[in-house]
Design a protein around this motif. Structure first.
Motif, PDB file in Angstrom:
ATOM      1  N   ASP A 233       0.827  -1.206   0.000  1.00 18.63           N
ATOM      2  CA  ASP A 233       0.000   0.000   0.000  1.00 18.63           C
ATOM      3  C   ASP A 233       0.863   1.259   0.000  1.00 18.63           C
ATOM      4  O   ASP A 233       0.527   2.256  -0.649  1.00 18.63           O
ATOM      5  CB  ASP A 233      -0.943  -0.003   1.203  1.00 18.63           C
ATOM      6  CG  ASP A 233      -2.110  -0.967   1.017  1.00 18.63           C
ATOM      7  OD1 ASP A 233      -2.196  -1.620  -0.038  1.00 18.63           O
ATOM      8  OD2 ASP A 233      -2.945  -1.074   1.940  1.00 18.63           O
ATOM      9  N   CYS A 234       1.981   1.236   0.720  1.00 21.82           N
ATOM     10  CA  CYS A 234       2.894   2.385   0.719  1.00 21.82           C
ATOM     11  C   CYS A 234       3.456   2.630  -0.680  1.00 21.82           C
ATOM     12  O   CYS A 234       3.462   3.766  -1.178  1.00 21.82           O
ATOM     13  CB  CYS A 234       4.030   2.153   1.707  1.00 21.82           C
ATOM     14  SG  CYS A 234       3.583   2.406   3.433  1.00 21.82           S
ATOM     15  N   PHE A 235       3.928   1.574  -1.328  1.00 22.97           N
ATOM     16  CA  PHE A 235       4.489   1.725  -2.669  1.00 22.97           C
ATOM     17  C   PHE A 235       3.437   2.254  -3.638  1.00 22.97           C
ATOM     18  O   PHE A 235       3.747   3.056  -4.534  1.00 22.97           O
ATOM     19  CB  PHE A 235       5.038   0.391  -3.162  1.00 22.97           C
ATOM     20  CG  PHE A 235       6.287  -0.073  -2.468  1.00 22.97           C
ATOM     21  CD1 PHE A 235       7.096   0.817  -1.779  1.00 22.97           C
ATOM     22  CD2 PHE A 235       6.668  -1.409  -2.504  1.00 22.97           C
ATOM     23  CE1 PHE A 235       8.257   0.398  -1.134  1.00 22.97           C
ATOM     24  CE2 PHE A 235       7.828  -1.846  -1.878  1.00 22.97           C
ATOM     25  CZ  PHE A 235       8.623  -0.936  -1.194  1.00 22.97           C
ATOM     26  N   LYS A 236       2.212   1.829  -3.465  1.00 24.57           N
ATOM     27  CA  LYS A 236       1.119   2.274  -4.338  1.00 24.57           C
ATOM     28  C   LYS A 236       0.945   3.786  -4.285  1.00 24.57           C
ATOM     29  O   LYS A 236       0.587   4.420  -5.283  1.00 24.57           O
ATOM     30  CB  LYS A 236      -0.179   1.587  -3.917  1.00 24.57           C
ATOM     31  CG  LYS A 236      -1.409   2.017  -4.687  1.00 24.57           C
ATOM     32  CD  LYS A 236      -2.643   1.290  -4.165  1.00 24.57           C
ATOM     33  CE  LYS A 236      -3.907   1.753  -4.882  1.00 24.57           C
ATOM     34  NZ  LYS A 236      -5.114   1.052  -4.365  1.00 24.57           N
ATOM     35  N   TYR A 237       1.239   4.377  -3.122  1.00 28.80           N
ATOM     36  CA  TYR A 237       1.068   5.817  -2.953  1.00 28.80           C
ATOM     37  C   TYR A 237       2.387   6.582  -2.991  1.00 28.80           C
ATOM     38  O   TYR A 237       2.437   7.755  -2.624  1.00 28.80           O
ATOM     39  CB  TYR A 237       0.321   6.101  -1.648  1.00 28.80           C
ATOM     40  CG  TYR A 237      -1.122   5.672  -1.703  1.00 28.80           C
ATOM     41  CD1 TYR A 237      -2.037   6.365  -2.486  1.00 28.80           C
ATOM     42  CD2 TYR A 237      -1.572   4.553  -0.994  1.00 28.80           C
ATOM     43  CE1 TYR A 237      -3.373   5.968  -2.544  1.00 28.80           C
ATOM     44  CE2 TYR A 237      -2.891   4.153  -1.049  1.00 28.80           C
ATOM     45  CZ  TYR A 237      -3.786   4.863  -1.832  1.00 28.80           C
ATOM     46  OH  TYR A 237      -5.099   4.460  -1.898  1.00 28.80           O
ATOM     47  N   GLY A 238       3.453   5.929  -3.446  1.00 26.98           N
ATOM     48  CA  GLY A 238       4.713   6.634  -3.651  1.00 26.98           C
ATOM     49  C   GLY A 238       5.599   6.757  -2.438  1.00 26.98           C
ATOM     50  O   GLY A 238       6.591   7.503  -2.465  1.00 26.98           O
ATOM     51  N   LEU A 239       5.289   6.036  -1.360  1.00 29.87           N
ATOM     52  CA  LEU A 239       6.131   6.064  -0.170  1.00 29.87           C
ATOM     53  C   LEU A 239       7.278   5.074  -0.334  1.00 29.87           C
ATOM     54  O   LEU A 239       7.059   3.898  -0.633  1.00 29.87           O
ATOM     55  CB  LEU A 239       5.321   5.702   1.076  1.00 29.87           C
ATOM     56  CG  LEU A 239       4.356   6.778   1.577  1.00 29.87           C
ATOM     57  CD1 LEU A 239       3.335   6.183   2.542  1.00 29.87           C
ATOM     58  CD2 LEU A 239       5.112   7.918   2.249  1.00 29.87           C
ATOM     59  N   THR A 240       8.491   5.542  -0.116  1.00 22.59           N
ATOM     60  CA  THR A 240       9.663   4.681  -0.236  1.00 22.59           C
ATOM     61  C   THR A 240      10.386   4.497   1.093  1.00 22.59           C
ATOM     62  O   THR A 240      11.284   3.668   1.207  1.00 22.59           O
ATOM     63  CB  THR A 240      10.654   5.250  -1.266  1.00 22.59           C
ATOM     64  OG1 THR A 240      11.027   6.585  -0.876  1.00 22.59           O
ATOM     65  CG2 THR A 240      10.025   5.290  -2.651  1.00 22.59           C
ATOM     66  N   MET A 241      10.006   5.287   2.100  1.00 25.30           N
ATOM     67  CA  MET A 241      10.578   5.152   3.436  1.00 25.30           C
ATOM     68  C   MET A 241       9.545   5.564   4.459  1.00 25.30           C
ATOM     69  O   MET A 241       8.731   6.467   4.207  1.00 25.30           O
ATOM     70  CB  MET A 241      11.841   6.014   3.582  1.00 25.30           C
ATOM     71  CG  MET A 241      12.424   6.018   4.994  1.00 25.30           C
ATOM     72  SD  MET A 241      13.901   7.059   5.127  1.00 25.30           S
ATOM     73  CE  MET A 241      13.864   7.426   6.890  1.00 25.30           C
ATOM     74  N   VAL A 242       9.570   4.900   5.616  1.00 26.28           N
ATOM     75  CA  VAL A 242       8.679   5.261   6.710  1.00 26.28           C
ATOM     76  C   VAL A 242       9.459   5.264   8.013  1.00 26.28           C
ATOM     77  O   VAL A 242      10.444   4.543   8.174  1.00 26.28           O
ATOM     78  CB  VAL A 242       7.488   4.285   6.840  1.00 26.28           C
ATOM     79  CG1 VAL A 242       6.600   4.338   5.613  1.00 26.28           C
ATOM     80  CG2 VAL A 242       7.958   2.849   7.110  1.00 26.28           C
ATOM     81  N   ALA A 243       8.995   6.085   8.952  1.00 24.61           N
ATOM     82  CA  ALA A 243       9.462   6.024  10.336  1.00 24.61           C
ATOM     83  C   ALA A 243       8.322   5.414  11.128  1.00 24.61           C
ATOM     84  O   ALA A 243       7.254   6.023  11.266  1.00 24.61           O
ATOM     85  CB  ALA A 243       9.808   7.413  10.858  1.00 24.61           C
ATOM     86  N   ASP A 244       8.519   4.176  11.588  1.00 23.18           N
ATOM     87  CA  ASP A 244       7.469   3.452  12.310  1.00 23.18           C
ATOM     88  C   ASP A 244       7.592   3.780  13.791  1.00 23.18           C
ATOM     89  O   ASP A 244       8.587   3.439  14.441  1.00 23.18           O
ATOM     90  CB  ASP A 244       7.611   1.949  12.072  1.00 23.18           C
ATOM     91  CG  ASP A 244       6.331   1.189  12.400  1.00 23.18           C
ATOM     92  OD1 ASP A 244       5.595   1.647  13.297  1.00 23.18           O
ATOM     93  OD2 ASP A 244       6.065   0.150  11.787  1.00 23.18           O
TER      94      ASP A 244
END
Length: 550
Positions: A233-244
């Motif tokens: 789902d992140c890749f689908k919206y263009g997210l390539t990095m997250v801080a969890d």
């Protein structure tokens, strides 16, 4: 005929000679509008990727003259930006919610929740019924529900449904029974709501843990599937990095193993829970870093949420004068944890929403940091700040970590909680930005929508997706488009000490980028939420592809 044949042979020979002088790359993107976020060369038409890193960027002519590749992508004049970074979210929790909980977001009444849960139960395989996403503030009757309705529909099945912010929940009688909760139950830094001597089923903050700890643990395969679901789902919206924001020792180790196996490709800054296991494995041994994982911060909680009146305020809630909210731990606890983190060169990232919680943590930080520094300790959310406390962010180089969509989600009722004067220091993103010249932006998903373009839109317009209010909510605290973009790319990377690796399209950095169908920096603001992600790349690898034509 012979002449034409000779010309063709000559051309092929010259092409071969030319190619032999070009450097071989793994990928070339050309014919694009590239926003590099490089101060020296902010725009490009083309770039090459070698071993997952940006090799060079420039004009089509420059890059095609210098590099060759078997993988050439004509971007068709589309718009390329650094991969988006969510500076504060719950990546793992989002995946678990998708797989194990009923989505209650957008429900307009408690009766609608009951209808959804009944339908869910018809398709469930038994066990606990769980849901998340309800918000009493958007109902006609803006009050917490009680367990009566749940008990009538599910008299023998345990049910726990969590409010959208995760800081309040409603449990039915069966769930309360299994947790051993009775009217006399008391819990530190949380509430078990009692009305006329009876449990209502409403639990806030630490009291929720009394129920969740008796729910059977999620099995390993479900956890793996949750991480894969969140990643997709992140890749689908263009997210390539997250801080969890806040991970257990078990989950951090699972992420590490899946990344090493090439299953999880998302770049992750894992803020660790302050558990004994995490302290022993990570903090006591210093920052842990791999190609795609960083463990170098601890996530603390100062207070609850504003929507459930758990955020701790200096003055009482305007719409509940007998309540100030509550602090999750004692000041001594925060001091001890911060001293441990400082000694280990770890960041401290503390959830603090109310002005009292923010003030407490600013002063705890200040006593340890002493003055200017590059520790990048963060206040997560920083939603309500007393006017005289803003300067402490800059004085001690404390970084605000904001979520722009919180402003546009809360604006309908926030003034009821805070009053006309105090609301001016709430969601004050421009004022916070001014303290250090940069800040971190995120979504807090699953609390808010996962789409980073909604974050960008909310930061710039201060409006909801319907364009309300016409002039924006407290528009003086809007960010410019450039500031908003940086807050979810290069500044978000900086907030995780990863600005030298990602966050911009610059030679030597990881080739994390996204191709969009429109230019979010120039299109009319109303079009921003509908911008389409065409492709997402991590380390030069295509991880999402919707295709040029939808």
């Amino acid at each position: 005929m012979k002449k034409k044949y000779f010309v063709l042979i000559y051309f092929l020979i010259m092409l071969t000679i030319s190619c032999s002088h070009r450097e071989r790359s793994d990928l070339i993107i050309f014919n694009a509008h590239v926003c590099t976020l490089d101060d020296k060369a902010p725009f490009a038409e083309s770039f090459a990727v070698i071993n997952g890193k940006i090799a060079a960027s420039g004009s089509n002519k420059e890059i095609l003259k210098k590099f060759t590749s078997d993988q050439m992508i004509d971007a068709k004049e589309k718009y390329i930006f650094p991969g988006f970074i969510d500076g504060h979210c719950h990546f793992y929790g989002y995946g678990i919610d998708v797989l194990t909980m009923t989505n209650l977001r957008g429900t307009g009444s408690f009766q609608e929740i009951l209808d959804i849960l009944k339908k869910h139960h018809q398709n469930s395989t038994g066990g606990w019924i769980r849901g998340r996403g309800w918000d009493q503030n958007v109902w006609t009757v803006k009050q917490f529900p009680d367990k009566t309705g749940l008990d009538s529909v599910f008299p023998n099945i345990p049910v726990l449904i969590t409010r959208v912010d995760g800081h309040a929940a409603l449990a039915n009688s069966e769930a309360l029974k299994r947790a051993g909760i009775i009217p006399d139950t008391r819990v530190n830094d949380g509430t078990v709501e009692i009305l006329n001597g009876q449990l209502t089923g409403i639990l806030t903050d630490n009291a929720i843990d009394l129920v969740t700890k008796v729910i059977p643990e999620t099995n390993r395969q479900t956890e793996i599937d949750a991480l894969k679901t969140a990643q997709n789902d992140c890749f689908k919206y263009g997210l390539t990095m997250v801080a969890d924001a806040g991970l257990s020792n078990r989950v951090i180790n699972l992420i590490d193993s899946l990344q090493q196996a090439g299953i999880v490709k998302m770049r992750i800054d894992a803020m660790m829970e302050p558990s004994d296991e995490n302290v022993a494995q990570f903090m006591d041994k210093g920052v842990y870093k791999t190609e795609r994982l960083r463990v170098g911060s601890v996530k603390l909680y100062a207070d609850g949420a504003l929507g459930s009146r758990g955020a701790v305020l200096l003055e009482p809630y305007s719409d509940q004068p007998d309540s100030h909210g509550l602090m999750i731990e004692s000041p001594a606890y925060y001091k001890t944890m911060c001293e441990k983190a400082y000694a280990a060169n770890y960041q401290v990232n503390t959830h603090a929403i109310g002005d009292s919680g923010v003030r407490c943590m600013l002063h705890v930080y200040a006593d340890i940091l002493m003055g200017p520094n590059d520790r990048r300790w963060r206040i997560e959310h920083a939603q309500v700040v007393k006017k005289e406390d803003f300067k402490l962010f800059g004085q001690y180089h404390i970084i605000p970590s904001i979520q722009a969509t919180h402003a546009t989600s809360d604006m309908y009722w926030a003034e009821d909680r805070l009053g006309k004067d105090r609301i001016k220091g709430a969601y004050a993103y421009h004022d916070l930005l001014a303290q250090n010249g940069w800040l971190v932006n995120g979504t807090d998903f699953p609390v808010e929508n996962i789409n980073p373009l909604f974050t960008f839109y909310a930061a710039v317009t201060r409006k909801d997706l319907k364009g309300y209010p016409p002039g924006g909510f407290q528009p003086e605290n809007a960010l410019t488009r450039e500031e908003a973009l940086k807050s979810m790319t290069i500044w978000a990377a900086k907030g995780s000490f990863m600005e030298n690796e990602t966050g911009s399209i610059i030679e030597g950095k990881c080739a994390d980028f996204v191709i969009l169908d429109k230019d979010i920096m120039t299109i009319p603001e109303a079009e921003i939420p509908s911008v389409r992600v065409i492709k997402t790349f991590v380390n030069g690898e295509l991880v999402f592809d919707e295709g040029w034509e939808k």
